[in-house]
Design a protein around this motif. Structure first.
Motif, PDB file in Angstrom:
ATOM      1  N   CYS A 143       0.851  -1.210  -0.076  1.00 25.89           N
ATOM      2  CA  CYS A 143       0.054  -0.100   0.260  1.00 25.89           C
ATOM      3  C   CYS A 143       0.976   1.248   0.013  1.00 25.89           C
ATOM      4  CB  CYS A 143      -1.024   0.022   1.222  1.00 25.89           C
ATOM      5  SG  CYS A 143      -0.174   0.171   2.803  1.00 25.89           S
ATOM      6  N   TYR A 171      -3.667  -1.965  -9.148  1.00 28.03           N
ATOM      7  CA  TYR A 171      -4.260  -1.983  -7.899  1.00 28.03           C
ATOM      8  C   TYR A 171      -5.074  -2.999  -7.397  1.00 28.03           C
ATOM      9  CZ  TYR A 171      -7.770   1.490  -8.703  1.00 28.03           C
ATOM     10  OH  TYR A 171      -8.778   1.993  -9.252  1.00 28.03           O
ATOM     11  N   ARG A 203      -8.032  -3.898  -4.224  1.00 27.43           N
ATOM     12  CA  ARG A 203      -8.616  -3.589  -2.705  1.00 27.43           C
ATOM     13  C   ARG A 203      -8.840  -4.555  -1.877  1.00 27.43           C
ATOM     14  NH1 ARG A 203     -10.852   1.259  -1.343  1.00 27.43           N
ATOM     15  NH2 ARG A 203     -11.173   2.178  -3.392  1.00 27.43           N
ATOM     16  N   GLN A 220      -8.089  -1.268   2.265  1.00 26.32           N
ATOM     17  CA  GLN A 220      -6.732  -1.005   1.882  1.00 26.32           C
ATOM     18  C   GLN A 220      -6.560  -1.289   0.392  1.00 26.32           C
ATOM     19  OE1 GLN A 220      -3.676  -3.729   3.747  1.00 26.32           O
ATOM     20  NE2 GLN A 220      -2.488  -1.994   4.265  1.00 26.32           N
ATOM     21  N   ILE A 221      -5.610  -0.411  -0.242  1.00 29.46           N
ATOM     22  CA  ILE A 221      -5.530  -0.577  -1.807  1.00 29.46           C
ATOM     23  C   ILE A 221      -4.007  -1.047  -1.966  1.00 29.46           C
ATOM     24  CG2 ILE A 221      -5.218   0.772  -3.775  1.00 29.46           C
ATOM     25  CD1 ILE A 221      -7.699   2.513  -2.874  1.00 29.46           C
ATOM     26  N   LEU A 222      -3.768  -1.925  -2.359  1.00 27.06           N
ATOM     27  CA  LEU A 222      -2.585  -2.589  -2.670  1.00 27.06           C
ATOM     28  C   LEU A 222      -2.050  -2.613  -4.087  1.00 27.06           C
ATOM     29  CD1 LEU A 222      -2.758  -5.850  -0.501  1.00 27.06           C
ATOM     30  CD2 LEU A 222      -1.759  -3.831   0.102  1.00 27.06           C
ATOM     31  N   TYR A 223      -0.954  -2.041  -4.114  1.00 31.33           N
ATOM     32  CA  TYR A 223      -0.293  -2.014  -5.507  1.00 31.33           C
ATOM     33  C   TYR A 223       0.673  -3.032  -5.924  1.00 31.33           C
ATOM     34  CZ  TYR A 223      -2.240   2.683  -5.490  1.00 31.33           C
ATOM     35  OH  TYR A 223      -2.927   3.807  -5.329  1.00 31.33           O
TER      36      TYR A 223
END
Length: 121
Positions: free
Chosen positions: A48, A78, A80, A84-87
């Protein structure tokens, strides 16, 4: 010396100017140390913004700005997970390009070679 016809055949092997412009624009994304640091992290981890900022010791807004550039170029994506947003990297091509560039410069630069070897990249 090549004849004019032979040179024309060789010229026809080139991509169009538009294709070279797009390729140049793509490679320019790798010209920023912050973006390269982010790509390096995302080669191994889904992270994130806050985690990237903490690891790189830079502001979240700077990370977000660089991620937006990478996202618009389809280098990162990304997902979700809850709030949380994960790249992550879009695909393994980006990882391969990063690693090939690193490998290339480490062949001529002992300090980069040692750094790469110590980090298992």
């Amino acid at each position: 010396m090549d004849t004019n016809d032979n040179l024309q055949c060789k010229k026809q092997e080139l991509l169009t100017d538009e294709s070279f412009e797009k390729l140049s624009s793509f490679y320019s994304l790798f010209s920023d140390p912050t973006r390269l640091s982010i790509i390096c992290l995302l080669c191994k981890h889904e992270l994130c913004v806050n985690d990237i900022a903490t690891i790189l010791e830079i502001s979240q807004s700077r990370v977000s700005h660089q991620l937006a550039i990478l996202r618009s170029a389809d280098i990162v994506t990304y997902s979700r997970k809850g709030k949380q947003i994960l790249y992550s990297l879009t695909d393994n091509h980006i990882k391969d390009i990063f690693k090939m560039g690193l490998e290339h410069i480490s062949e001529k630069d002992e300090s980069v070679y040692e750094d790469r070897k110590n980090k298992s990249l």
